[in-house]
Enzyme design. Sequence first.
Site, short mmCIF file in Angstrom:
data_model
loop_
_atom_site.label_atom_id
_atom_site.label_comp_id
_atom_site.label_asym_id
_atom_site.label_seq_id
_atom_site.Cartn_x
_atom_site.Cartn_y
_atom_site.Cartn_z
N ARG A 80 13.68 24.42 -25.73
CA ARG A 80 14.77 23.52 -26.42
C ARG A 80 15.10 24.43 -27.47
O ARG A 80 16.47 24.19 -27.76
CB ARG A 80 14.08 22.20 -26.67
CG ARG A 80 15.13 21.20 -27.38
CD ARG A 80 14.50 19.89 -27.41
NE ARG A 80 13.59 19.73 -28.47
CZ ARG A 80 12.66 18.85 -28.58
NH1 ARG A 80 12.79 17.55 -27.90
NH2 ARG A 80 11.73 18.77 -29.49
N LYS A 183 18.64 20.38 -31.63
CA LYS A 183 17.92 20.02 -32.68
C LYS A 183 18.20 20.73 -34.09
O LYS A 183 17.50 21.74 -34.50
CB LYS A 183 16.37 19.73 -32.39
CG LYS A 183 15.46 18.92 -33.12
CD LYS A 183 14.20 18.89 -32.49
CE LYS A 183 13.20 18.07 -33.13
NZ LYS A 183 13.19 16.47 -32.88
N GLU A 219 20.91 7.05 -28.44
CA GLU A 219 19.36 6.80 -29.19
C GLU A 219 19.10 6.18 -30.53
O GLU A 219 19.96 5.75 -31.29
CB GLU A 219 18.96 8.19 -29.02
CG GLU A 219 19.33 9.20 -30.04
CD GLU A 219 18.81 10.72 -29.88
OE1 GLU A 219 17.38 10.75 -29.75
OE2 GLU A 219 19.33 11.57 -30.05
#
Length: 340
Positions: A80, A183, A219
């Site tokens: 990720r 992220k 989310e």
Amino acid sequence: MVDLDWKNLSFGYRKTDYNVRCYYRNGKWGEIELCSEETITLNMAATCLHYGQEAFEGLKAYRCPDGKVRVFRPDENAARLQATCQGILMPEMPTEKFIEMVDLVVRLNERFIPPYESGATLYIRPLLIGTSAQVGVHPSDEYMFLIFVTPVGPYFKGGFATNPYVIIREYDRSAPLGTGIYKVGGNYAASLKANKIAHDLGYSCEFYLDAKEKKFIDECGAANFFGIKNNTYVTPKSTSILPSITNKSLMQLAKDLGMKVECRQIAEEELATFEEAGACGTAAVISPIERIDDLDTKTSYVFSKDGKPGPVCTKLYQKLINIQYGIEEDIHGWTHVVIE
Ligand SMILES: *Cc1c(COP(=O)(O)O)cnc(C)c1O
């Protein structure tokens, strides 16, 4: 082991003995360095400070009942981070080096890994920043990658429990084709106001709808969403949510338990049809949702009438933490033993 009040640790920063660092210069990553300083020296014109060339990760080391220390799916965090690097034009840290640094920093700080009985864990925070001095907007030439660790308390102090959430429409955390899938710290800067509103109103966290149509569930602040109905685990498909490793793991476990799994758009109204719902991420594993309030339409979607977590959330939670703690057989090879 250091003498800490393990049972009462918060989710905060505490200095440990070492962090590990690696520098990218002249087109390549250098040697891994150990460091006992908790500060970094940075040029004031570094790209991370001005243009947001910053990425992070979050994972945990668990001291297990069999005495071993395990880390959960570090290869997924490495992958990720690589995706994030592609997204904001930073050099990728290879998976082997990422895991080598995770192992090293956990071993070097062994005395800070909380005892199993405390429910606390060692939080691992990798950070990658652009360090070249520039005033023009373009990617940095040089980067610093570091990993620090800090012991953190159990998410549910009084045991696994439900929380209320609120839909916020005034602010988006990320754009449909923006950086929500990476992220990066910028997404969090964008979420601070919505998060404050939610907290001020007494909610555990804010909930985002898709930024384009404000129709579909995206989310929560820092956790993915899932709903349960008719023996099916349903989680949103969106171009602006962060792909959670916990969510990915829960989808597999739901399948293992004989459930169906759907990853698709979830219209807000569909919330009324779920038997249970949860927010998931490394920090809480699953935070079962008591209800989601939409203050604009004065609708309250309730998932727990007695305030207790539902049976499916509880089963998934138990199964995942049992794998993380080496209690249940790890048939998918998710755990990585750092200390035997
Ligand atoms: C880190 C993060 C998550 C959770 O991801 P995990 O890999 O499960 O810890 C969810 N949403 C956002 C916005 C995040 O930053």
